[in-house]
Design a protein around this motif. Sequence first.
Motif, PDB file in Angstrom:
ATOM      1  N   MET A  35      87.723  97.619 109.855  1.00 54.41           N
ATOM      2  CA  MET A  35      88.802  97.967 110.450  1.00 54.41           C
ATOM      3  C   MET A  35      88.258  99.164 111.263  1.00 54.41           C
ATOM      4  N   ASP A  36      88.447  99.302 112.674  1.00 59.69           N
ATOM      5  CA  ASP A  36      88.074 100.092 113.559  1.00 59.69           C
ATOM      6  C   ASP A  36      88.758 101.486 113.539  1.00 59.69           C
ATOM      7  N   LEU A  37      88.210 102.603 114.186  1.00 63.37           N
ATOM      8  CA  LEU A  37      89.004 103.830 114.001  1.00 63.37           C
ATOM      9  C   LEU A  37      90.377 103.734 114.489  1.00 63.37           C
ATOM     10  N   GLU A  38      90.462 103.018 115.779  1.00 62.67           N
ATOM     11  CA  GLU A  38      92.005 103.131 116.423  1.00 62.67           C
ATOM     12  C   GLU A  38      92.879 102.430 115.371  1.00 62.67           C
ATOM     13  N   GLN A  39      92.547 101.303 114.660  1.00 59.30           N
ATOM     14  CA  GLN A  39      93.232 100.740 113.788  1.00 59.30           C
ATOM     15  C   GLN A  39      93.638 101.504 112.396  1.00 59.30           C
ATOM     16  N   ARG A  40      92.637 102.123 112.095  1.00 60.78           N
ATOM     17  CA  ARG A  40      92.878 103.111 110.890  1.00 60.78           C
ATOM     18  C   ARG A  40      93.805 104.181 111.325  1.00 60.78           C
ATOM     19  N   VAL A  41      93.961 104.910 112.508  1.00 60.53           N
ATOM     20  CA  VAL A  41      94.441 105.888 112.803  1.00 60.53           C
ATOM     21  C   VAL A  41      96.127 105.227 113.091  1.00 60.53           C
ATOM     22  N   ALA A  42      96.118 104.226 113.788  1.00 69.10           N
ATOM     23  CA  ALA A  42      97.529 103.616 113.847  1.00 69.10           C
ATOM     24  C   ALA A  42      98.286 103.271 112.398  1.00 69.10           C
ATOM     25  N   ASP A  43      97.310 102.643 111.556  1.00 65.85           N
ATOM     26  CA  ASP A  43      97.778 102.449 110.113  1.00 65.85           C
ATOM     27  C   ASP A  43      98.294 103.552 109.327  1.00 65.85           C
ATOM     28  N   LEU A  44      97.528 105.000 109.717  1.00 67.74           N
ATOM     29  CA  LEU A  44      97.887 106.128 108.936  1.00 67.74           C
ATOM     30  C   LEU A  44      99.082 106.530 109.545  1.00 67.74           C
ATOM     31  N   GLU A  45      99.182 106.580 110.996  1.00 63.82           N
ATOM     32  CA  GLU A  45     100.471 107.078 111.676  1.00 63.82           C
ATOM     33  C   GLU A  45     101.675 106.014 111.151  1.00 63.82           C
ATOM     34  N   ARG A  46     101.584 104.608 111.109  1.00 64.97           N
ATOM     35  CA  ARG A  46     102.774 103.958 110.388  1.00 64.97           C
ATOM     36  C   ARG A  46     103.239 104.120 109.134  1.00 64.97           C
ATOM     37  N   ARG A  47     102.189 104.473 108.210  1.00 61.71           N
ATOM     38  CA  ARG A  47     102.242 104.820 106.816  1.00 61.71           C
ATOM     39  C   ARG A  47     103.275 106.358 106.873  1.00 61.71           C
ATOM     40  N   LEU A  48     102.525 107.403 107.574  1.00 58.15           N
ATOM     41  CA  LEU A  48     103.259 108.638 107.681  1.00 58.15           C
ATOM     42  C   LEU A  48     104.537 108.700 108.201  1.00 58.15           C
ATOM     43  N   ALA A  49     104.828 107.797 109.130  1.00 58.68           N
ATOM     44  CA  ALA A  49     106.088 107.616 109.664  1.00 58.68           C
ATOM     45  C   ALA A  49     107.115 107.015 108.518  1.00 58.68           C
ATOM     46  N   ALA A  50     106.595 105.969 107.825  1.00 57.16           N
ATOM     47  CA  ALA A  50     107.411 105.345 106.892  1.00 57.16           C
ATOM     48  C   ALA A  50     107.470 106.523 105.565  1.00 57.16           C
ATOM     49  N   LEU A  51     106.753 107.248 105.441  1.00 56.32           N
ATOM     50  CA  LEU A  51     107.053 108.435 104.263  1.00 56.32           C
ATOM     51  C   LEU A  51     108.038 109.339 104.963  1.00 56.32           C
ATOM     52  N   GLU A  52     107.810 109.821 106.234  1.00 56.56           N
ATOM     53  CA  GLU A  52     108.869 110.534 106.541  1.00 56.56           C
ATOM     54  C   GLU A  52     110.305 110.018 106.511  1.00 56.56           C
ATOM     55  N   THR A  53     110.298 108.854 107.035  1.00 53.38           N
ATOM     56  CA  THR A  53     111.585 108.331 107.010  1.00 53.38           C
ATOM     57  C   THR A  53     112.347 107.929 105.503  1.00 53.38           C
ATOM     58  N   ALA A  54     111.363 107.671 104.510  1.00 55.04           N
ATOM     59  CA  ALA A  54     111.841 107.621 103.124  1.00 55.04           C
ATOM     60  C   ALA A  54     112.683 108.771 102.815  1.00 55.04           C
ATOM     61  N   GLY A  55     112.259 109.854 103.060  1.00 52.43           N
ATOM     62  CA  GLY A  55     112.667 111.279 102.567  1.00 52.43           C
ATOM     63  C   GLY A  55     112.969 111.385 101.260  1.00 52.43           C
ATOM     64  N   ARG A  56     114.221 111.580 100.931  1.00 51.90           N
ATOM     65  CA  ARG A  56     114.395 111.671  99.327  1.00 51.90           C
ATOM     66  C   ARG A  56     114.579 110.367  98.695  1.00 51.90           C
ATOM     67  N   THR A  57     114.596 109.250  99.372  1.00 55.18           N
ATOM     68  CA  THR A  57     114.692 107.836  98.922  1.00 55.18           C
ATOM     69  C   THR A  57     113.334 107.451  97.939  1.00 55.18           C
ATOM     70  N   ALA A  58     112.315 108.182  98.548  1.00 52.46           N
ATOM     71  CA  ALA A  58     110.843 107.831  97.959  1.00 52.46           C
ATOM     72  C   ALA A  58     111.082 107.800  96.440  1.00 52.46           C
ATOM     73  N   PRO A  59     110.280 107.028  95.833  1.00 50.73           N
ATOM     74  CA  PRO A  59     110.216 106.872  94.352  1.00 50.73           C
ATOM     75  C   PRO A  59     109.512 108.099  93.718  1.00 50.73           C
ATOM     76  N   ARG A  60     110.219 108.307  92.537  1.00 47.59           N
ATOM     77  CA  ARG A  60     110.031 109.708  91.963  1.00 47.59           C
ATOM     78  C   ARG A  60     108.981 109.280  90.523  1.00 47.59           C
ATOM     79  N   PRO A  61     108.336 110.201  90.372  1.00 46.42           N
ATOM     80  CA  PRO A  61     107.269 110.259  89.024  1.00 46.42           C
ATOM     81  C   PRO A  61     108.254 109.865  87.878  1.00 46.42           C
ATOM     82  N   GLY A  62     107.603 109.047  87.118  1.00 46.13           N
ATOM     83  CA  GLY A  62     108.378 108.689  85.924  1.00 46.13           C
ATOM     84  C   GLY A  62     109.464 107.763  85.827  1.00 46.13           C
ATOM     85  N   GLU A  63     109.559 107.071  86.944  1.00 38.64           N
ATOM     86  CA  GLU A  63     110.668 105.809  87.105  1.00 38.64           C
ATOM     87  C   GLU A  63     110.109 104.560  87.081  1.00 38.64           C
TER      88      GLU A  63
END
Length: 166
Positions: free
Chosen positions: A1-29
Amino acid sequence: MDLEQRVADLERRLAALETAGRTAPRPGEGDFWALDGLRERLADLGAADGGVLFTGAVRLPTGEQYAWQNGTLTGDLLEDDWRPAADAFAALGHPVRLRLLREILGGRRTAAELAGLDEVGTTGQIYHHLRQLTGTGWLHTTGRGRYEVPPGRVVPLLVALSAARP
């Protein structure tokens, strides 16, 4: 995977985390969200032997907040010389030192405040314990007889205590 693809993948995952907000899975569940993320990262690195990750977001009773993480590849850990860690672990191996650390995290920052506690010993004994903790990096002085757990040691200390729980 080249650098541009890795950055795009990281941006996509970051956006998903930011969107998830309080609905993200919690430890112990029952959801290994942190472990799954570590495995994904290790696969990206080609680290077949695995790795260790610890992380934390902490708010102390004093209102101070710390966020910290550390990840190490298994091979690096197993190849390291573990002897330097002995002094740091030994410093945590005394109940009075652990009490002093807990009290300092809770806001008692001076030797005088600590000397007022029950069952921590004489002033001389307290200074002996504070020197042990300072010498191994679990504490540092902030001037005028004040002590604090360095920011980079707050989460590791709590991780060590968590790992030691029965």
